[in-house]
Design a protein around this motif. Structure first.
Motif, PDB file in Angstrom:
ATOM      1  N   UNK A  65     119.171 120.327  84.028  1.00  0.00           N
ATOM      2  CA  UNK A  65     119.768 120.984  82.869  1.00  0.00           C
ATOM      3  C   UNK A  65     118.795 120.803  81.710  1.00  0.00           C
ATOM      4  N   UNK A  66     118.692 121.803  80.851  1.00  0.00           N
ATOM      5  CA  UNK A  66     117.767 121.681  79.722  1.00  0.00           C
ATOM      6  C   UNK A  66     118.266 122.462  78.522  1.00  0.00           C
ATOM      7  N   UNK A  67     117.698 122.134  77.365  1.00  0.00           N
ATOM      8  CA  UNK A  67     117.936 122.890  76.134  1.00  0.00           C
ATOM      9  C   UNK A  67     116.838 122.549  75.136  1.00  0.00           C
ATOM     10  N   UNK A  68     116.690 123.388  74.133  1.00  0.00           N
ATOM     11  CA  UNK A  68     115.718 123.168  73.062  1.00  0.00           C
ATOM     12  C   UNK A  68     116.414 122.516  71.878  1.00  0.00           C
ATOM     13  N   UNK A  69     115.699 121.626  71.221  1.00  0.00           N
ATOM     14  CA  UNK A  69     116.222 120.969  70.037  1.00  0.00           C
ATOM     15  C   UNK A  69     115.846 121.734  68.782  1.00  0.00           C
ATOM     16  N   UNK A  70     116.260 121.228  67.643  1.00  0.00           N
ATOM     17  CA  UNK A  70     116.014 121.900  66.367  1.00  0.00           C
ATOM     18  C   UNK A  70     114.557 121.813  65.931  1.00  0.00           C
ATOM     19  N   UNK A  71     113.836 120.796  66.388  1.00  0.00           N
ATOM     20  CA  UNK A  71     112.441 120.620  65.996  1.00  0.00           C
ATOM     21  C   UNK A  71     111.464 121.055  67.084  1.00  0.00           C
TER      22      UNK A  71
END
Length: 147
Positions: A65-71
């Motif tokens: 599972x993955x996602x991008x962060x705000x930075x």
């Protein structure tokens, strides 16, 4: 007898990410739901990560599972146990169910805060930091980060 040339690869420079071991007896999708809620993330199911083994033609397959962060950082949750129960992502850590990876190195204060949030999640029995370079099979994480 002729002397053989041995080529050694140094992957230390490639191991610049933060790694946490997570023990939870729950399914990966349930853990992701709680991680998303507690950490404000949006982890979604990715393609499975395939790690080749030393025997030709053999590999282990792990949910990811993955996602991008705000930075711009990437967050990953990868199962340690193979989908078919035939092996491990990190064979020397068979007591760990999941690995939580942050694609960049985070500071000690941020790591402590993140670990405290992980430990407060009810379905997580244990969470602790790991130094990637200390693992024999650290190159498995390079398959994950190339994703």
């Amino acid at each position: 007898m002729a002397k053989k040339n041995v080529i050694r690869f140094d992957i230390q420079d490639e191991l610049s990410f933060s790694l946490m071991a997570v023990s939870s007896g729950n399914k990966d999708y349930r853990l992701c739901f709680d991680l998303n809620k507690a950490l404000g993330l949006h982890l979604v199911r990715d393609e499975d990560v395939t790690v080749p083994l030393t025997r030709p033609g053999s590999a282990t397959v792990h949910s990811c599972y993955s996602c991008s962060g705000t930075d711009g950082e990437q967050y990953y949750l990868v199962s340690n146990k193979d989908r078919n129960s035939t092996g491990y992502f990190v064979p020397e850590m068979t007591n760990i169910n999941y690995f939580f990876v942050v694609s960049c190195e985070i500071g000690k204060r941020e790591e402590t805060a993140l670990l405290n949030k992980l430990r407060q999640i009810e379905i997580i029995q244990a969470a602790y930091p790991i130094v990637p370079a200390s693992l024999k099979s650290a190159e498995a994480f390079l398959y994950l980060l190339e994703f």
